[in-house]
Design an enzyme around this catalytic site. Structure first.
Site, PDB file in Angstrom:
ATOM      1  N   ARG A 187     -20.501 -48.738  66.055  1.00 28.24           N
ATOM      2  CA  ARG A 187     -20.516 -48.286  64.655  1.00 28.24           C
ATOM      3  C   ARG A 187     -21.340 -49.242  63.790  1.00 28.24           C
ATOM      4  NH1 ARG A 187     -14.250 -46.096  63.926  1.00 28.24           N
ATOM      5  NH2 ARG A 187     -14.385 -44.601  65.650  1.00 28.24           N
ATOM      6  N   CYS A 245     -15.579 -53.350  56.637  1.00 27.91           N
ATOM      7  CA  CYS A 245     -15.307 -52.520  57.826  1.00 27.91           C
ATOM      8  C   CYS A 245     -15.611 -51.071  57.466  1.00 27.91           C
ATOM      9  CB  CYS A 245     -13.872 -52.715  58.308  1.00 27.91           C
ATOM     10  SG  CYS A 245     -12.617 -52.361  57.045  1.00 27.91           S
ATOM     11  N   ARG A 246     -14.759 -50.147  57.838  1.00 27.90           N
ATOM     12  CA  ARG A 246     -14.957 -48.730  57.507  1.00 27.90           C
ATOM     13  C   ARG A 246     -14.289 -48.383  56.182  1.00 27.90           C
ATOM     14  NH1 ARG A 246     -14.480 -43.959  56.062  1.00 27.90           N
ATOM     15  NH2 ARG A 246     -14.823 -42.125  57.366  1.00 27.90           N
ATOM     16  N   LYS A 247     -13.045 -48.850  55.991  1.00 26.76           N
ATOM     17  CA  LYS A 247     -12.323 -48.501  54.765  1.00 26.76           C
ATOM     18  C   LYS A 247     -11.430 -49.631  54.265  1.00 26.76           C
ATOM     19  CE  LYS A 247      -9.329 -45.730  57.794  1.00 26.76           C
ATOM     20  NZ  LYS A 247      -8.894 -44.353  58.111  1.00 26.76           N
ATOM     21  N   GLY A 248     -11.829 -50.863  54.544  1.00 29.39           N
ATOM     22  CA  GLY A 248     -11.100 -52.006  53.993  1.00 29.39           C
ATOM     23  C   GLY A 248      -9.822 -52.360  54.714  1.00 29.39           C
ATOM     24  N   VAL A 249      -9.635 -51.855  55.929  1.00 28.12           N
ATOM     25  CA  VAL A 249      -8.408 -52.129  56.679  1.00 28.12           C
ATOM     26  C   VAL A 249      -8.626 -53.230  57.710  1.00 28.12           C
ATOM     27  CG1 VAL A 249      -6.678 -51.196  58.258  1.00 28.12           C
ATOM     28  CG2 VAL A 249      -7.399 -49.859  56.286  1.00 28.12           C
ATOM     29  N   THR A 250      -9.465 -52.974  58.716  1.00 31.85           N
ATOM     30  CA  THR A 250      -9.639 -53.986  59.767  1.00 31.85           C
ATOM     31  C   THR A 250     -10.396 -55.209  59.255  1.00 31.85           C
ATOM     32  OG1 THR A 250     -11.647 -52.988  60.701  1.00 31.85           O
ATOM     33  CG2 THR A 250      -9.525 -52.264  61.594  1.00 31.85           C
ATOM     34  N   SER A 272     -15.879 -50.842  51.488  1.00 33.57           N
ATOM     35  CA  SER A 272     -16.479 -50.968  52.814  1.00 33.57           C
ATOM     36  C   SER A 272     -17.486 -49.841  53.103  1.00 33.57           C
ATOM     37  CB  SER A 272     -15.380 -51.065  53.874  1.00 33.57           C
ATOM     38  OG  SER A 272     -14.805 -52.360  53.845  1.00 33.57           O
TER      39      SER A 272
END
Length: 294
Positions: A187, A245-250, A272
């Protein structure tokens, strides 16, 4: 400093199990299940109802967010966060322990950990190894739902731990801070779709997939191993650092890992790639794949 950080950011299943057995879960210690899964795969709330750590409450990341934002899981307002966690029995003096039930060991819990920190709460820890290892080690579980007494929580946003789209755009040119992207390599490189979005990364970002910070058992790697990982990627923990990341989680796994190494000031780009993909000009999306113009 690192040893002190480790004590605050992580707690072991043994430590929490002893606290549960001693009846310490209450106003001074709250346990929150912050699990979230794609709806077509698992139902986090239903699984919580069936089985959770005794005395735990469910921290719903779908509810505790900015529902007016077009992007997933963006931070709620100070008032919204304060009201939500107050109803879970969390006050400003409460030690909060967060966990999730992901098969990796830990997935969403660091996001909840970071949310508490960004709203000014310091006494918050992630359960090392998550619910997966809690169960594996034979610690108690229950289906009994607790009703914590509401508490008063006063939230104050710490803007130093948060980056906006505008700050990330400006940084592409100024390079005031390092950027680490926690998504899987495909990704980051743009060779595979990112949950429906064309993928790629922010110019200048370094890739450190969040799962690489976990051992095969799902526990956090040692401080020495984590420090070596940052060195190998030429990430300088003595200098400003932002995670995405993708949405601020990982991305919050990066913040947690750096915290364990004695660096408590890593910021997270909340929007993100979800936001960057939709708002950044094409030349600001780096990919190894040539896009078709058709």
């Amino acid at each position: 400093m690192a040893a002190q950080a480790l004590g605050r950011a992580l707690v072991s299943a043994k430590w929490l199990s002893e606290a549960v057995r001693a009846g310490r879960v209450g106003a001074g210690l709250r346990v929150l299940d912050a699990s979230w899964y794609p709806p077509q795969e698992r139902n986090a709330r239903q699984e919580f109802r069936e089985r959770h750590i005794p005395g735990a409450s469910f921290f719903d990341i779908e509810e505790c967010r900015d529902e007016s934002s077009p992007y997933d899981f963006m931070l709620p307002s100070e008032a919204r966060f304060a009201d939500y966690v107050g109803r879970l029995g969390v006050g400003n003096d409460t030690h909060v322990v967060v966990y999730d039930g992901d098969e990796l060991g830990t997935f969403y819990a660091p996001r909840a950990w970071w949310m508490f920190r960004v709203f000014g709460h310091r006494e918050v820890s992630v359960l090392n190894g998550g619910f997966k290892n809690w169960v594996k080690e034979g610690h108690p579980v229950t289906a009994e739902l607790s009703q914590p007494a509401p508490a008063v929580f006063k939230a104050k946003l710490d803007k130093s731990l948060l980056k906006t789209f505008e700050e990330m755009m400006e940084n592409v040119g100024s390079k005031k801070f390092q950027v680490v992207d926690s998504r899987p390599a495909g990704r980051f490189q743009g060779t595979e779709l990112d949950q429906g979005l064309e993928s790629g990364h922010i110019p200048g970002a370094v890739n450190m997939p969040f799962s690489t910070f976990l051992t095969e058992s799902g526990h956090e790697k040692s401080i020495e191993e984590i420090q070596q990982m940052f060195r190998e990627k030429k990430v300088d923990l003595s200098k400003p650092l932002t995670a995405t990341c993708r949405k601020g989680v990982t991305a919050c796994h990066i913040a947690l890992a750096a915290y364990l190494c004695g660096k408590p000031d890593v910021a997270v780009y909340d929007g993100s790639w979800s936001e960057w993909f939709h708002r950044a000009p094409p030349q600001y999306k780096v990919t190894e794949v040539k896009r078709s113009k058709g």
